[in-house]
Design a protein around this motif. Structure first.
Motif, PDB file in Angstrom:
ATOM      1  N   MET A 185      44.949  44.549  39.178  1.00 53.89           N
ATOM      2  CA  MET A 185      45.207  44.341  37.750  1.00 53.89           C
ATOM      3  C   MET A 185      44.963  42.906  37.306  1.00 53.89           C
ATOM      4  O   MET A 185      44.764  42.643  36.123  1.00 53.89           O
ATOM      5  CB  MET A 185      46.634  44.767  37.402  1.00 53.89           C
ATOM      6  N   SER A 243      41.448  42.626  35.471  1.00 50.96           N
ATOM      7  CA  SER A 243      41.321  42.987  34.053  1.00 50.96           C
ATOM      8  C   SER A 243      41.929  41.917  33.155  1.00 50.96           C
ATOM      9  O   SER A 243      41.384  41.628  32.082  1.00 50.96           O
ATOM     10  CB  SER A 243      41.984  44.343  33.783  1.00 50.96           C
ATOM     11  N   GLN A 254      38.802  47.765  36.955  1.00 51.10           N
ATOM     12  CA  GLN A 254      39.553  46.757  36.211  1.00 51.10           C
ATOM     13  C   GLN A 254      38.603  45.783  35.504  1.00 51.10           C
ATOM     14  O   GLN A 254      38.912  45.290  34.416  1.00 51.10           O
ATOM     15  CB  GLN A 254      40.492  45.995  37.151  1.00 51.10           C
ATOM     16  N   GLN A 279      48.404  49.328  30.271  1.00 47.20           N
ATOM     17  CA  GLN A 279      47.208  48.580  30.668  1.00 47.20           C
ATOM     18  C   GLN A 279      46.327  48.265  29.459  1.00 47.20           C
ATOM     19  O   GLN A 279      45.773  47.163  29.353  1.00 47.20           O
ATOM     20  CB  GLN A 279      46.418  49.375  31.711  1.00 47.20           C
TER      21      GLN A 279
END
Length: 442
Positions: free
Chosen positions: A64, A67, A146, A291
């Motif tokens: 993560m 991203s 990502q 997200q």
């Protein structure tokens, strides 16, 4: 303004949600198909998931960071930096995947020392080996995903993930049940089908990265930007390690609860797994929404636009609140039909139907705490949320759940009451912190 921001976040998040749901569905497909053979096969898959989930989601949390950094660089319109984060993030996640898979292989015999049903433990070991190897292609795929998500090109991974579902069902049909002359491998067949599926979608994702016009310009500068830099790796780890710990802390609490429930018996573990799988499936929507929120906030953070950060966070919180309420209603109304999807044993269905009530109660706090984590990650705030989550689950949730289960003899329901308390604490403190951070800059 809030409505407009909510629509934008949902639009960005919807492909992510479908991607998360399909990834989660691979586990659900395995559980449903092996559960039709026997509840001990289902319990074995639950035991493996309980052991695998902590290192696996730590790896997912690590991805993560890509991203978030890509979104911030994209907000600054710095394509060179975007390409640089792609390469360093992919290498970092690949190394992490190899380490995680190696640790799972070396530690597979721990399944015999968790006070589980002996047959369940025996069935679990070969399944753990296969899904442990599948961690490698999964984290590699997720690192590229990502990157594309950080660019707000979220449909790419969604399409590949959707294609993976029928492929996985077909491979399971062949390998679990021994159709078309294939050997009947049962639970081992489910693990092999998942491994093959994940390798194929990784290869497809790499092909897309190098050939699709949307990403060609980031690949074109690889001679200049595809170099490992210690500073870049530290930036990624600064976000990735706390994000991985956050994911590990939360799912670790659920995983440990599965092991604890397994000591009560195979029926309890199978029922617990059914209710938890359903709750995990609805959580994938919350996670995808979080997200999307994180990516949009990260982009705004790259431009230092705090009013926009505030409205994105607030609108997504309200979206999560409404979504959680809808899920709670559905869980209560469909508790028995949902249980019957996984198993036809009367005792398992009766117990899992009861646990659905508890799963319904924490749907709201589960959704809003995920959004709190995503909002804070978007502005690079990852340390305090990690402390909050550790306190929520390991000071309140798990200890209180164990106390109710073994001292006050609540049985498996005691563990689920602990879940409710931990998630509620986490949601409250994470979202209050985000509001505080926004007020400091607006």
């Amino acid at each position: 303004m809030l409505k407009q921001q909510a629509i934008k976040t949902w639009k960005l998040s919807t492909p992510i949600i479908f991607g998360e749901l399909t990834q989660m569905s691979l586990g659900l497909i395995d559980a449903a198909m092996v559960g039709s053979i026997s509840y001990k096969q289902l319990a074995a898959s639950a035991l493996v998931n309980s052991v695998l989930v902590i290192p696996f989601v730590f790896g997912i949390g690590l991805t993560m960071s890509i991203s978030q950094k890509v979104a911030a660089a994209h907000g600054k319109k710095d394509g060179q930096q975007v390409s640089h984060y792609l390469y360093n993030g992919f290498i970092l996640c690949s190394v992490a995947a190899l380490l995680i898979s190696g640790l799972l292989e070396m530690g597979k015999n721990i399944l015999f020392h968790l006070d589980q049903d002996p047959e369940v433990a025996r069935l679990s070991v070969p399944f753990l080996r296969l899904v442990g190897f599948s961690v490698i292609p999964t984290l590699m795929f997720m690192s590229i995903k990502q990157f594309t998500d950080g660019l707000e090109k979220t449909k790419t991974a969604m399409i590949l993930s959707l294609l993976a579902m029928p492929l996985n069902v077909f491979l399971n049909w062949l390998l679990i049940f021994g159709n078309w002359g294939m050997p009947r491998l049962e639970l081992v067949g489910a693990g092999l089908g998942t491994l093959i599926t994940r390798i194929i979608i990784l290869m497809a994702m790499i092909v897309v990265l190098f050939t699709h016009p949307l990403f060609r310009r980031y690949v074109a500068v690889r001679k200049n930007q595809w170099k490992l830099k210690l500073r870049t790796l530290k930036e990624l780890l600064h976000i990735g390690i706390p994000s991985g710990l956050q994911a590990g802390i939360e799912t670790g609490a659920f995983a440990v609860s599965g092991i604890i429930v397994g000591t009560l018996g195979a029926i309890e573990l199978a029922a617990h797994q059914i209710a938890l799988q359903c709750a995990s499936l609805t959580f994938m929507v919350s996670l995808g929404l979080a997200q999307g929120c994180s990516i949009r906030i990260g982009n705004a953070f790259g431009r230092k636009n705090w009013p926009e950060i505030s409205t994105i966070g607030k609108s997504t919180f309200y979206s999560g609140l409404i979504y959680g309420l809808i899920c709670a209603i559905l869980f209560i109304g469909l508790r028995k039909p949902l249980s019957q999807i996984f198993n036809d044993d009367g005792q398992v269905i009766a117990l899992s139907s009861m646990l659905m009530f508890y799963a319904a109660v924490f749907q709201i706090s589960d959704a809003t705490q995920a959004i709190g984590v995503g909002s804070l990650r978007g502005i690079g705030d990852v340390k305090m949320p990690t402390i909050y989550m550790a306190t929520a689950y390991w000071v309140f949730g798990v200890p209180i759940g164990c106390l109710l289960t073994f001292v006050f003899h609540f049985g498996v329901t005691g563990i689920w009451i602990g879940f409710i308390l931990g998630l509620s604490f986490n949601s409250l403190f994470l979202n209050k912190r985000f509001q505080k951070m926004v007020r400091q800059h607006c």
